[in-house]
Enzyme design. Structure first.
Site, PDB file in Angstrom:
ATOM      1  N   THR A 126       0.825  -1.206   0.000  1.00 40.43           N
ATOM      2  CA  THR A 126       0.000   0.000   0.000  1.00 40.43           C
ATOM      3  C   THR A 126       0.857   1.253   0.000  1.00 40.43           C
ATOM      4  O   THR A 126       2.006   1.247   0.473  1.00 40.43           O
ATOM      5  CB  THR A 126      -0.899   0.003   1.250  1.00 40.43           C
ATOM      6  OG1 THR A 126      -1.508   1.279   1.411  1.00 40.43           O
ATOM      7  CG2 THR A 126      -0.085  -0.278   2.522  1.00 40.43           C
ATOM      8  N   TYR A 149      -1.291   0.012  10.673  1.00 36.16           N
ATOM      9  CA  TYR A 149      -1.597  -0.711   9.435  1.00 36.16           C
ATOM     10  C   TYR A 149      -0.435  -0.624   8.455  1.00 36.16           C
ATOM     11  O   TYR A 149       0.011  -1.640   7.898  1.00 36.16           O
ATOM     12  CB  TYR A 149      -2.857  -0.126   8.795  1.00 36.16           C
ATOM     13  CG  TYR A 149      -3.043  -0.517   7.345  1.00 36.16           C
ATOM     14  CD1 TYR A 149      -3.304  -1.833   6.988  1.00 36.16           C
ATOM     15  CD2 TYR A 149      -2.939   0.438   6.328  1.00 36.16           C
ATOM     16  CE1 TYR A 149      -3.465  -2.184   5.652  1.00 36.16           C
ATOM     17  CE2 TYR A 149      -3.098   0.094   5.001  1.00 36.16           C
ATOM     18  CZ  TYR A 149      -3.355  -1.224   4.668  1.00 36.16           C
ATOM     19  OH  TYR A 149      -3.501  -1.570   3.350  1.00 36.16           O
TER      20      TYR A 149
END
Length: 314
Positions: A126, A149
């Site tokens: 990501t 995250y």
């Protein structure tokens, strides 16, 4: 060729599976433990177009409990797209779930790949691994995630490197930038904004709405993701998958107002905790190595997501 896709009931993975079954002759094995509550509800909807396809097999089992040695015996390419997404919830008590899905499960599958005939493992990372950056961000930029995250996805990337260097596991890392479109997760901004605006309900915007994102339409994302597995070589590469257009959150709301024909009831609240102010992918490497060329603008992509949500909630 046999392709295995983890997290197959999810947003990106279900579209990727659909692509391989519709556009190629490859066999696809999908793995999903439906560990997220949302997927227990919508997973079948995401897979409805291919669930009974003759070249598709579903393995409904938690990745941490799967006998990977057995499952990888004749697999050629792995797309490891499974994981727990979302920045804000990663700060809370559910962080252990992020660790289990994004780190431990990744280590399990990498370990199982050692000594097999797997030709390539593509790991879905990501843009959150970059943290706060100015201007276009290339793959060589320093990683400085702002959220737990992002840290778990950076850890997944490092595990790919460790198993590639030490055990010869053929890994490729893709860093996705804000993917949107039909079947987008219900906690994502576009989904929330469209659903609430259609219902004439207020929408909540974190911060002042001037934050910008590099928005990537799902079909463009799939083009690049599929190419990463099908093109020869690329082992050890890390590649950005960004979109055709950037915009601020306020600009998105304005476009949705025009599209829906209704003024949004916007409530600005809180801060963009754990998120960068701006994201902007340098996709020159993807263009060079994958022939990647995102084409879907927001004016084309937003209506497609809206129509999908109208069908879902009608």
């Amino acid at each position: 060729m046999k392709i295995l896709i983890t997290g197959v009931a999810g947003f990106i993975a279900s579209h990727l599976c659909e692509y391989f079954l519709n556009e190629t002759e490859h066999e696809v094995v999908g793995v999903d433990g439906f560990v997220r509550e949302e997927l227990q509800i919508i997973g079948t909807r995401n897979m409805i177009s291919f669930l009974h396809h003759p070249r598709f097999t579903l393995i409904k089992e938690n990745m941490l409990q799967l006998d990977w040695t057995k499952r990888l015996a004749d697999v050629d390419i792995i797309y490891h797209l499974a994981g727990i997404p979302g920045v804000r919830s990663s700060f809370g008590s559910s962080f252990s779930e992020y660790v289990n899905s994004n780190i431990l499960a990744t280590q399990q599958i990498l370990k199982a790949c050692r000594g097999t005939g797997v030709q390539k493992l593509i790991f879905a990372s990501t843009s959150s691994v970059y943290g706060e950056k100015i201007g276009q961000v290339s793959e060589e930029a320093e990683l400085s995630p702002l959220s737990p995250y992002g840290i778990t996805k950076q850890s997944g990337e490092q595990l790919c490197r460790v198993y590639r260097v030490n055990d010869g596991v053929p890994t490729v890392v893709l860093r996705f930038f804000t993917v949107y479109g039909p079947r987008q997760r219900s906690d994502m901004a576009f989904h929330l904004f469209i659903r609430r605006m259609l219902a004439d309900e207020p929408i909540h915007v974190y911060g002042d709405g001037t934050q910008t994102r590099d928005f990537t339409f799902i079909q463009d994302c799939i083009q690049g993701t599929a190419a990463a597995g099908l093109r020869p070589g690329l082992i050890g590469e890390t590649i950005n998958i960004g979109g055709a257009e950037r915009a601020s959150v306020n600009e998105i709301i304005s476009r949705l107002e025009t599209l829906i024909g209704r003024k949004a009831k916007v409530i600005y609240t809180g801060t963009t905790h754990g998120e960068p102010k701006h994201t902007w992918a340098d996709i020159s490497k993807a263009s060079r190595l994958l022939g990647y060329k995102p084409e879907v603008t927001l004016d084309k992509g937003l209506p497609l997501e809206m129509y999908d949500l109208m069908k879902l909630y009608s």
